[in-house]
Structure formats: C-alpha cells, structure tokens
Design a protein around this motif. Structure first.
Motif, PDB file in Angstrom:
ATOM      1  N   ARG A 293      42.940  59.201  83.930  1.00 33.46           N
ATOM      2  CA  ARG A 293      42.087  59.795  85.060  1.00 33.46           C
ATOM      3  C   ARG A 293      42.007  61.234  84.942  1.00 33.46           C
ATOM      4  NH1 ARG A 293      46.302  57.562  89.667  1.00 33.46           N
ATOM      5  NH2 ARG A 293      47.532  58.801  88.028  1.00 33.46           N
ATOM      6  N   LEU A 294      40.683  61.675  85.410  1.00 38.71           N
ATOM      7  CA  LEU A 294      40.562  63.244  85.585  1.00 38.71           C
ATOM      8  C   LEU A 294      41.239  63.904  86.618  1.00 38.71           C
ATOM      9  CD1 LEU A 294      36.927  63.575  84.170  1.00 38.71           C
ATOM     10  CD2 LEU A 294      38.987  63.671  82.706  1.00 38.71           C
ATOM     11  N   MET A 295      42.131  64.777  86.116  1.00 45.36           N
ATOM     12  CA  MET A 295      42.686  65.847  87.238  1.00 45.36           C
ATOM     13  C   MET A 295      42.402  67.385  86.874  1.00 45.36           C
ATOM     14  SD  MET A 295      44.599  63.705  88.758  1.00 45.36           S
ATOM     15  CE  MET A 295      44.735  61.995  88.655  1.00 45.36           C
ATOM     16  N   GLY A 296      42.286  68.032  88.194  1.00 46.86           N
ATOM     17  CA  GLY A 296      41.841  69.582  87.799  1.00 46.86           C
ATOM     18  C   GLY A 296      41.714  70.116  89.139  1.00 46.86           C
ATOM     19  N   LYS A 297      40.701  71.150  88.880  1.00 45.54           N
ATOM     20  CA  LYS A 297      40.278  72.221  89.939  1.00 45.54           C
ATOM     21  C   LYS A 297      38.828  72.179  89.983  1.00 45.54           C
ATOM     22  CE  LYS A 297      44.439  74.941  89.345  1.00 45.54           C
ATOM     23  NZ  LYS A 297      44.990  76.365  89.271  1.00 45.54           N
ATOM     24  N   ARG A 298      38.327  72.601  91.053  1.00 46.67           N
ATOM     25  CA  ARG A 298      37.031  72.819  91.483  1.00 46.67           C
ATOM     26  C   ARG A 298      37.122  74.582  91.672  1.00 46.67           C
ATOM     27  NH1 ARG A 298      36.147  67.629  93.059  1.00 46.67           N
ATOM     28  NH2 ARG A 298      34.164  66.769  92.522  1.00 46.67           N
ATOM     29  N   VAL A 299      36.324  75.236  90.754  1.00 47.47           N
ATOM     30  CA  VAL A 299      36.648  76.555  91.167  1.00 47.47           C
ATOM     31  C   VAL A 299      35.312  77.417  91.216  1.00 47.47           C
ATOM     32  CG1 VAL A 299      36.974  78.924  89.344  1.00 47.47           C
ATOM     33  CG2 VAL A 299      38.251  76.694  89.083  1.00 47.47           C
ATOM     34  N   THR A 300      35.187  78.441  92.157  1.00 51.10           N
ATOM     35  CA  THR A 300      33.880  78.866  92.282  1.00 51.10           C
ATOM     36  C   THR A 300      33.354  79.704  91.151  1.00 51.10           C
ATOM     37  OG1 THR A 300      35.007  80.818  92.853  1.00 51.10           O
ATOM     38  CG2 THR A 300      34.631  79.366  94.834  1.00 51.10           C
TER      39      THR A 300
ATOM     40  N   HIS B 118      40.793  82.248  79.804  1.00 53.57           N
ATOM     41  CA  HIS B 118      42.024  82.136  79.474  1.00 53.57           C
ATOM     42  C   HIS B 118      42.345  80.704  79.956  1.00 53.57           C
ATOM     43  CE1 HIS B 118      46.575  82.718  79.486  1.00 53.57           C
ATOM     44  NE2 HIS B 118      46.436  82.275  80.818  1.00 53.57           N
ATOM     45  N   GLY B 119      41.791  80.233  80.983  1.00 55.11           N
ATOM     46  CA  GLY B 119      42.079  78.726  81.432  1.00 55.11           C
ATOM     47  C   GLY B 119      42.536  78.763  82.815  1.00 55.11           C
ATOM     48  N   THR B 120      43.334  77.887  83.100  1.00 52.11           N
ATOM     49  CA  THR B 120      43.838  77.665  84.567  1.00 52.11           C
ATOM     50  C   THR B 120      45.392  76.970  84.356  1.00 52.11           C
ATOM     51  OG1 THR B 120      43.311  77.226  86.898  1.00 52.11           O
ATOM     52  CG2 THR B 120      42.780  75.382  85.184  1.00 52.11           C
ATOM     53  N   HIS B 121      46.018  77.287  85.433  1.00 50.76           N
ATOM     54  CA  HIS B 121      47.273  76.614  85.300  1.00 50.76           C
ATOM     55  C   HIS B 121      47.073  75.336  86.310  1.00 50.76           C
ATOM     56  CE1 HIS B 121      48.332  80.945  84.932  1.00 50.76           C
ATOM     57  NE2 HIS B 121      49.287  80.436  84.049  1.00 50.76           N
ATOM     58  N   PHE B 122      48.223  74.374  85.687  1.00 47.39           N
ATOM     59  CA  PHE B 122      48.430  73.075  86.665  1.00 47.39           C
ATOM     60  C   PHE B 122      49.749  72.839  86.491  1.00 47.39           C
ATOM     61  CE2 PHE B 122      47.478  71.535  82.112  1.00 47.39           C
ATOM     62  CZ  PHE B 122      48.583  70.442  82.001  1.00 47.39           C
ATOM     63  N   CYS B 123      50.292  71.926  87.577  1.00 50.89           N
ATOM     64  CA  CYS B 123      51.750  71.544  87.349  1.00 50.89           C
ATOM     65  C   CYS B 123      52.112  70.724  86.482  1.00 50.89           C
ATOM     66  CB  CYS B 123      52.234  71.065  88.951  1.00 50.89           C
ATOM     67  SG  CYS B 123      53.876  70.580  89.038  1.00 50.89           S
ATOM     68  N   ASN B 124      52.962  70.604  85.628  1.00 47.80           N
ATOM     69  CA  ASN B 124      53.242  69.744  84.499  1.00 47.80           C
ATOM     70  C   ASN B 124      53.491  68.379  84.980  1.00 47.80           C
ATOM     71  OD1 ASN B 124      55.800  69.792  85.355  1.00 47.80           O
ATOM     72  ND2 ASN B 124      56.564  71.037  83.519  1.00 47.80           N
TER      73      ASN B 124
ATOM     74  N   GLY C 187      63.911  71.106  85.889  1.00 47.83           N
ATOM     75  CA  GLY C 187      62.953  72.051  85.122  1.00 47.83           C
ATOM     76  C   GLY C 187      61.969  72.758  85.880  1.00 47.83           C
ATOM     77  N   GLY C 188      62.249  72.201  87.174  1.00 47.41           N
ATOM     78  CA  GLY C 188      61.417  73.052  88.399  1.00 47.41           C
ATOM     79  C   GLY C 188      60.006  72.684  88.391  1.00 47.41           C
ATOM     80  N   TYR C 189      59.512  71.728  87.816  1.00 47.95           N
ATOM     81  CA  TYR C 189      57.955  71.434  87.617  1.00 47.95           C
ATOM     82  C   TYR C 189      57.338  72.429  87.446  1.00 47.95           C
ATOM     83  CZ  TYR C 189      59.129  66.717  88.886  1.00 47.95           C
ATOM     84  OH  TYR C 189      59.436  65.040  88.654  1.00 47.95           O
ATOM     85  N   GLY C 190      57.298  73.297  86.294  1.00 46.89           N
ATOM     86  CA  GLY C 190      56.592  74.274  86.130  1.00 46.89           C
ATOM     87  C   GLY C 190      55.189  74.011  85.704  1.00 46.89           C
ATOM     88  N   ASP C 191      54.504  75.212  85.294  1.00 49.57           N
ATOM     89  CA  ASP C 191      53.022  75.086  85.001  1.00 49.57           C
ATOM     90  C   ASP C 191      52.733  75.047  83.379  1.00 49.57           C
ATOM     91  OD1 ASP C 191      52.238  75.534  87.545  1.00 49.57           O
ATOM     92  OD2 ASP C 191      51.607  77.681  87.471  1.00 49.57           O
ATOM     93  N   TRP C 192      51.923  74.420  83.011  1.00 52.15           N
ATOM     94  CA  TRP C 192      51.260  74.303  81.861  1.00 52.15           C
ATOM     95  C   TRP C 192      49.798  74.830  81.984  1.00 52.15           C
ATOM     96  CZ3 TRP C 192      53.149  69.065  80.260  1.00 52.15           C
ATOM     97  CH2 TRP C 192      54.601  68.986  79.819  1.00 52.15           C
ATOM     98  N   LEU C 193      48.993  75.048  80.971  1.00 51.51           N
ATOM     99  CA  LEU C 193      47.826  75.835  80.602  1.00 51.51           C
ATOM    100  C   LEU C 193      46.714  74.876  80.637  1.00 51.51           C
ATOM    101  CD1 LEU C 193      46.403  78.592  81.507  1.00 51.51           C
ATOM    102  CD2 LEU C 193      46.414  78.742  78.723  1.00 51.51           C
ATOM    103  N   ALA C 194      45.480  74.731  81.335  1.00 53.34           N
ATOM    104  CA  ALA C 194      44.499  73.810  81.099  1.00 53.34           C
ATOM    105  C   ALA C 194      43.474  74.861  80.079  1.00 53.34           C
ATOM    106  CB  ALA C 194      43.869  73.265  81.975  1.00 53.34           C
ATOM    107  N   ARG C 195      43.324  74.627  78.808  1.00 59.07           N
ATOM    108  CA  ARG C 195      42.528  75.754  78.238  1.00 59.07           C
ATOM    109  C   ARG C 195      41.075  74.863  77.788  1.00 59.07           C
ATOM    110  NH1 ARG C 195      45.238  77.359  72.818  1.00 59.07           N
ATOM    111  NH2 ARG C 195      44.844  75.265  72.210  1.00 59.07           N
ATOM    112  N   PRO C 196      40.051  75.526  78.274  1.00 56.48           N
ATOM    113  CA  PRO C 196      38.839  74.848  78.130  1.00 56.48           C
ATOM    114  C   PRO C 196      38.495  74.401  76.701  1.00 56.48           C
ATOM    115  CG  PRO C 196      38.688  76.635  79.758  1.00 56.48           C
ATOM    116  CD  PRO C 196      40.005  76.614  79.008  1.00 56.48           C
TER     117      PRO C 196
END
Length: 466
Positions: free
Chosen positions: A41-48, A59-65, A87-96
């Motif tokens: 499935r596709l997961m992500g963000k809608r960005v203005t 840079h890309g945008t962060h998402f919870c791992n 591990g605190g459910y940290g962030d990874w980077l979504a790099r376009p």
C-alpha cells in the motif's frame, strides 16, 4: 477537463523544474510523497506546494518507522527489530525518487512522487523497505551484466457498492458489477466502461501506460495489462495503478478489490508477471538463442527459469502473501497448482510466450494481492541464483498441468509457505538475514491473527451440530 488535457500533453511525468513552474503558477498546489509499505500500500503525506519547495524538495520528509512494521489493520505488533517501543518508534526519511514524479489526473492540482526509505544519519537504504529489496536485486543483476524487463497484468473485481457500504454490511454480501461471466465479453464490459475508460485514460495520462483492459472469468471481474518497462519502473507502475484504481473507483461511487479470492465461489484474481533478461544496453534478449533446443530457449533462460521454479516454494510468501492468497490455487480454476513450465499453456505455473526479441515467461502463480516490489525481487533473485548454480531446466510439461505427476506443488496454505520461508537458505542468501526475519515474522503474525478469530463458517458448521 483542463487538467486532463494538460496531463496528456506531458504524459503525466514531470521534471523537478516543471514541478517548480507549476507550483509557481498555481497549476499544482498539492504534492503527495509516498512510500510503499509491506502490504503493497502507499503511505505518505500530502504537502502544500509552497512547503514542498521550501522544505521537502531538497531533503525529503520524515515518516514514523512503524509504517514498515504494521499489520493489515495498521496495528503495531511486537517482535520487529527495527520498529518497537524500546526503540521509541523513531523517524526514517522518505527521499524522493524523482524519476517517479508525475501528475495525478483524477486528483485536482496534484502531483505525486514515490520515495525511497533511508536512514537520515547514514543515507543508507532501509533494507526491509520493499523498494529497497527490489533495488538490491536489480543491482545484483546489473553487476552480472543483465537488465530485466518486466510487466504486470492485474485482475480485480468491480463492486457496485462503496467500500463504506460493504464495510457497514460486515462484508456479508457484495454485489459485483455485472450479472454474467464477462470474460472477453464486450457487451457486459460496456456496462462498466465509464469506469474502465477512466482507468485506462487517466492511468496513461499519469505515466502508467495501459495496453488494454478486458473482462475476466467471472461476474464483475476485469483485467488490465500495464506496458512493460525496466523492473523498477514496472513495479512502481504496478503499485501506483492499484492505489489509483481504488481512488478512481471511490470517485465513481464504486469499489475495486484486488483480493486474491473475494468469494470461494468466484474465480480468483491473478497478478501475472512477465519477465525477460537483457544485456546492459537492452539490445539483446538473453532468453533467446536461435537454433538451440528446446525451441530457441537459451541456456541462460533455462538456468534462470530453473532457478525461479526450484525456489518458488522458498519465496512463496512473496508470490502469495496472505491467508486468502492460498484459496486461489485450485484445479481447473485458471490459477495453477503445480510448479511446471509449458508453452502457451494457462494450466502451468510458468508459461513461455513470445518469440525472438519478445521471448519471455509469465509467472501465473502470483496473485493480484502481491506487493510487486517483493514479488519482482523474488523472481529476479531466484532466477539469478539459477544462473549462478547453472541449474538444468526440467522437461516441459505437456497437456493439463493440473494433472501433472511428480511435479512440486505450490504451498497449500500460509502455514506451509511460512515453513518453506523459515527453512530456506536461499532466501537468506538472496535477501539477507534481516529481510528474511522481517517478512517471516510478518507472515507469522498474520497467521496468528487469523487463528484467533472464530468465523461465520465455523458457527454455521458447529453451533448446532458440533
């Protein structure tokens, strides 16, 4: 209408410079940045648009791992190494991945770009991300001097009700969009052509070129063939098609399902994959060699196909990932049960089609519910292993492959597939121990979730008579 005409002119795909221009003059005001999760499935963000240019583009945008460690219902089960409460459910980077940037004709003033999941500190790919798994196998092929051309054929059911209506009814009854088998039947297909026409044209305008659509082998079932391309592009197109088709259906007040077997009385939905192996410059199909036996299939093709066949059971979690996937495999059902190859024979698990430069084989085992990145990666990894090991291709299966004798069978259940995966050394070797553990754990969690539920079938069978 204006945005549709504009999309046609640009074939859906955009450069970064074109995106900047369109955001600047207001033709694009929303950019979707998306990753593919384990379930495809596709997961992500809608960005203005303005914020995308200001903060995301470079840079890309962060998402919870946790997005790469959920179940089908977006729960966060324990046991994953990379994503957990310790591990605190940290962030990874979504790099376009800029080659995937495109306009989305069915959404107003919207562009979309797929992204690779990376560790922000090191810049390294996240090994368990589906797109990373496929890219690793593509790199392995390129190091050996090969490029893969691949394509997906996707079957699905069109329902007259919305997803919400079917959900509210507890999935007890679903009304397929038709009233008789529509396989190749143009009259029945015409009833739903308003939806299918949008699928074909809007997808092509979004840079997902559609070759054709046709009725399939049950009421309300249809198939779409996506144009072939290199392996990564085809997998991107596949996942975007599934997501976009559902969005288009939602806009039309109907629903589509790519579930492998929505009802035990219906024909299952396949996700056939076509594959051929080429030189680095894509000038020579390495599967074809004139004058050799059998039938101009090169030794390289023999080794590659032999590898895919030998390791199909090992990689079956990639070809049939869910509980429901295994209910599709049944004799005389258009879904295979035996791991055999044959020429232009739809009863076989692997079907040889094409001639000369178009020579390829079709994996008919894969269902419409696959994650394309994982299924493609499994085929490539198994095939390259066959070349490395110089495996001999078995004798061609003749006649009805459902009646094949002494041929290995596709696993009959997720339980069996998990066991094949757990015991496989080749999966660990090809994918790496981390990926082997991650997706094996996911499959076991899915099986455990199913085993804990009492179904209507059980109540009907045992409530009075048990």
């Amino acid at each position: 209408m204006d945005r549709t005409v504009e999309a046609i002119g640009n074939k859906g795909l955009l450069s970064k410079e074109e995106l900047v221009e369109r955001i600047g003059d207001g033709r694009v005001d929303t950019v979707i940045i998306a990753i593919c999760d384990m379930q495809g499935r596709l997961m992500g963000k809608r960005v203005t648009g303005d914020f995308f240019l200001e903060s995301v583009m470079a840079h890309g945008t962060h998402f919870c791992n946790y997005l790469l460690g959920t179940d089908m219902e977006m729960g966060t089960p324990a046991g994953y190494r990379h994503m957990n409460w310790n591990g605190g459910y940290g962030d990874w980077l979504a790099r376009p991945a800029w080659e995937t940037l495109r306009l989305i004709p069915w959404l107003d003033k919207t562009a979309l770009v797929l992204a690779d999941a990376v560790d922000e500190k090191t810049g390294e790919s996240i090994e368990v991300a589906p797109r990373s798994v496929l890219k690793k196998q593509i790199e392995r092929a390129e190091q050996a001097g090969y490029r893969l051309l691949m394509a997906s054929e996707l079957e699905f059911y069109l329902m007259k009700e919305t997803y919400e209506a079917i959900h509210d009814n507890g999935y007890e009854t679903m009304q397929a969009a038709g009233h008789y088998n529509e396989d190749y039947n143009l009259l029945q297909a015409t009833r739903n052509e308003p939806v299918y026409h949008k699928l074909r044209t809007w997808m092509s305008q979004a840079g997902i070129p559609i070759e054709s659509s046709k009725g399939e082998a049950w009421i309300g079932q249809h198939e779409v063939n996506i144009r072939y391309a290199d392996a990564l592009t085809s997998a991107d197109r596949h996942v975007l098609f599934k997501h976009g088709a559902k969005e288009i259906g939602m806009g039309e007040g109907v629903s589509l399902t790519f579930m492998a077997k929505p009802d035990h009385r219906w024909t299952g939905s396949s996700g056939h994959i076509h594959i051929s192996l080429w030189d680095r410059e894509e000038k020579e199909n390495r599967f074809y060699q004139e004058g050799v036996e059998p039938g101009n299939l090169s030794p390289i093709m023999g080794h590659f196909l032999a590898g895919v066949m030998k390791y199909t059971r090992d990689f079956s979690l990639c070809f049939a990932p869910n509980i429901n996937s295994y209910k599709r495999f049944a004799p005389e059902s258009w879904a295979p049960v035996h791991i055999v190859w044959s020429r232009d024979n739809r009863s076989a698990g692997f079907r040889i089609v094409g001639e000369k430069q178009s020579l390829r084989f079709e994996n008919r085992i894969t269902g419409a519910d696959i994650n394309p990145y994982l299924a493609y990666a499994a085929m490539i990894g198994a095939g390259l292993s066959g070349i490395e090991e110089k495996l001999d291709l078995s004798v061609e299966g003749k006649g009805n492959a459902y009646h094949a004798v002494d041929a290995p069978r596709i696993p009959g259940s997720l339980y069996e597939a998990i066991r094949c995966w757990e015991e496989s050394e080749v999966v660990k070797k090809v994918f790496g121990e981390g990926v082997h553990y991650h997706y094996g754990h996911a499959a076991k969690l899915e099986q455990q979730a199913y085993d804990a539920v009492v179904t209507n079938w059980e109540r009907a069978r045992y409530f009075e008579q048990g």
